[in-house]
Design an enzyme around this catalytic site. Structure first.
Site, mmCIF file in Angstrom:
data_model
loop_
_atom_site.group_PDB
_atom_site.id
_atom_site.type_symbol
_atom_site.label_atom_id
_atom_site.label_comp_id
_atom_site.label_asym_id
_atom_site.label_seq_id
_atom_site.Cartn_x
_atom_site.Cartn_y
_atom_site.Cartn_z
ATOM 1 N N GLY A 163 0.795 -1.228 0.000
ATOM 2 C CA GLY A 163 0.000 0.000 0.000
ATOM 3 C C GLY A 163 0.825 1.275 0.000
ATOM 4 N N SER A 164 2.101 1.175 -0.369
ATOM 5 C CA SER A 164 2.917 2.398 -0.320
ATOM 6 C C SER A 164 2.436 3.427 -1.346
ATOM 7 C CB SER A 164 4.396 2.077 -0.499
ATOM 8 O OG SER A 164 4.657 1.642 -1.814
ATOM 9 N N ASN A 165 1.904 2.971 -2.469
ATOM 10 C CA ASN A 165 1.362 3.925 -3.448
ATOM 11 C C ASN A 165 0.067 4.554 -2.944
ATOM 12 O OD1 ASN A 165 2.837 4.144 -6.194
ATOM 13 N ND2 ASN A 165 3.055 2.001 -5.574
ATOM 14 N N LEU B 289 -3.560 -7.375 -8.648
ATOM 15 C CA LEU B 289 -3.046 -8.336 -9.630
ATOM 16 C C LEU B 289 -4.096 -9.009 -10.511
ATOM 17 C CD1 LEU B 289 -0.253 -10.043 -7.484
ATOM 18 C CD2 LEU B 289 -0.105 -8.069 -9.002
ATOM 19 N N ILE C 187 -9.080 -6.997 -14.570
ATOM 20 C CA ILE C 187 -10.374 -6.346 -14.302
ATOM 21 C C ILE C 187 -11.415 -6.896 -15.290
ATOM 22 C CG2 ILE C 187 -11.548 -4.094 -14.129
ATOM 23 C CD1 ILE C 187 -9.192 -4.600 -12.101
ATOM 24 N N ASN D 259 -3.611 2.140 -14.403
ATOM 25 C CA ASN D 259 -2.769 1.207 -13.658
ATOM 26 C C ASN D 259 -1.350 1.757 -13.612
ATOM 27 O OD1 ASN D 259 -1.962 -1.348 -12.459
ATOM 28 N ND2 ASN D 259 -1.065 -1.880 -14.447
ATOM 29 N N HIS E 145 2.583 0.373 -13.502
ATOM 30 C CA HIS E 145 3.400 -0.836 -13.679
ATOM 31 C C HIS E 145 4.862 -0.477 -13.396
ATOM 32 C CE1 HIS E 145 4.276 -4.847 -15.094
ATOM 33 N NE2 HIS E 145 5.336 -4.336 -15.685
ATOM 34 N N ASP F 47 -1.614 -5.108 -18.951
ATOM 35 C CA ASP F 47 -0.533 -4.165 -19.253
ATOM 36 C C ASP F 47 -0.476 -3.713 -20.709
ATOM 37 O OD1 ASP F 47 0.256 -4.379 -16.593
ATOM 38 O OD2 ASP F 47 1.616 -6.037 -17.012
ATOM 39 N N GLU G 6 7.362 5.943 -8.574
ATOM 40 C CA GLU G 6 5.914 5.694 -8.465
ATOM 41 C C GLU G 6 5.255 6.676 -7.503
ATOM 42 O OE1 GLU G 6 5.299 1.031 -9.401
ATOM 43 O OE2 GLU G 6 5.640 1.528 -7.309
#
Ligand code: GRF
Length: 190
Positions: free
Chosen positions: A12-14, A84, A87, A101, A103, A144, A173
């Site tokens: 969850g750092s983003n 991951l 969708i 997203n 990446h 992706d 990021e």
């Protein structure tokens, strides 16, 4: 106020970077975090910031009710920040141009099913790349593959371990993802 939905199932750092970035701005409300991992660090972050969480298993995720719950938040944007599962098509089609997203590599290199986390940085190292970076892109029905919104680069030095590469990529990021969201919401140019 824009409503933002985040999908995240890891550390969850983003998500934390996005929360910090928008904290003082009062232009974005994180309406929901969708998570498929009961042990994810992002759940603690959601708790600390009183952000509602929708914990999903595969069955919930593929049910029509899932789309209804997303629509109920009336999101301006949906951002996948470490999620991951692919969708479902109905969801992709319900929010055209509104799902992005991040990446941890320079797509189209090092993307696709199974390319996530440490594997990406190990592959970058093994290939002897001299640079890597991040890709923020719209999503479509394939892993992706959607149109690229931005890429940011960092060098890979011979002495860099995959862990060091990961740190450099995370740094990019955390800087660019919140700003890309802000840009897409139309509040500010880069
Ligand atoms: C990030 O490296 C992102 O590129 C990828 O998943 C990772 C999530 O990391 N899609 P965190 O959970 O935000 O720390």
């Amino acid at each position: 106020m824009h409503s933002l939905i985040l999908f995240a199932s890891g550390r969850g750092s983003n998500v934390q970077a996005i929360i910090d970035f928008f904290k003082e701005k009062e232009v974005v409300k994180i309406a929901l975090i969708v998570c498929n991992n009961t042990l994810a660090g992002v759940l603690d972050i959601a708790r600390q910031h009183d952000i509602p969480v929708l914990l999903v298993n595969k069955k919930d995720f593929l049910s029509p009710d899932f789309l209804k719950k997303l629509k109920a938040c009336n999101p301006s944007l949906i951002a996948l920040a470490g999620f991951l599962w692919k969708i479902p098509e109905e969801v992709v089609h319900a929010f055209p141009g509104k799902i992005i997203n991040i990446h941890p590599a320079l797509l189209p290199k090092y993307g696709g099913k199974g390319m996530y986390g440490a594997r990406v940085h190990e592959a970058v190292k093994a290939a002897g790349e001299t640079e890597t970076g991040i890709t923020i892109h719209f999503i479509d029905e394939h892993y992706d593959k959607g149109s690229i919104i931005l890429q940011a680069f960092c060098p890979v030095c011979t002495a860099d371990t995959p862990e060091k590469i990961a740190d450099n990529v995370h740094y990019l990021e955390h800087y660019y993802f919140p700003r890309a969201i802000e840009f897409l919401l139309g509040n500010k140019q880069f």
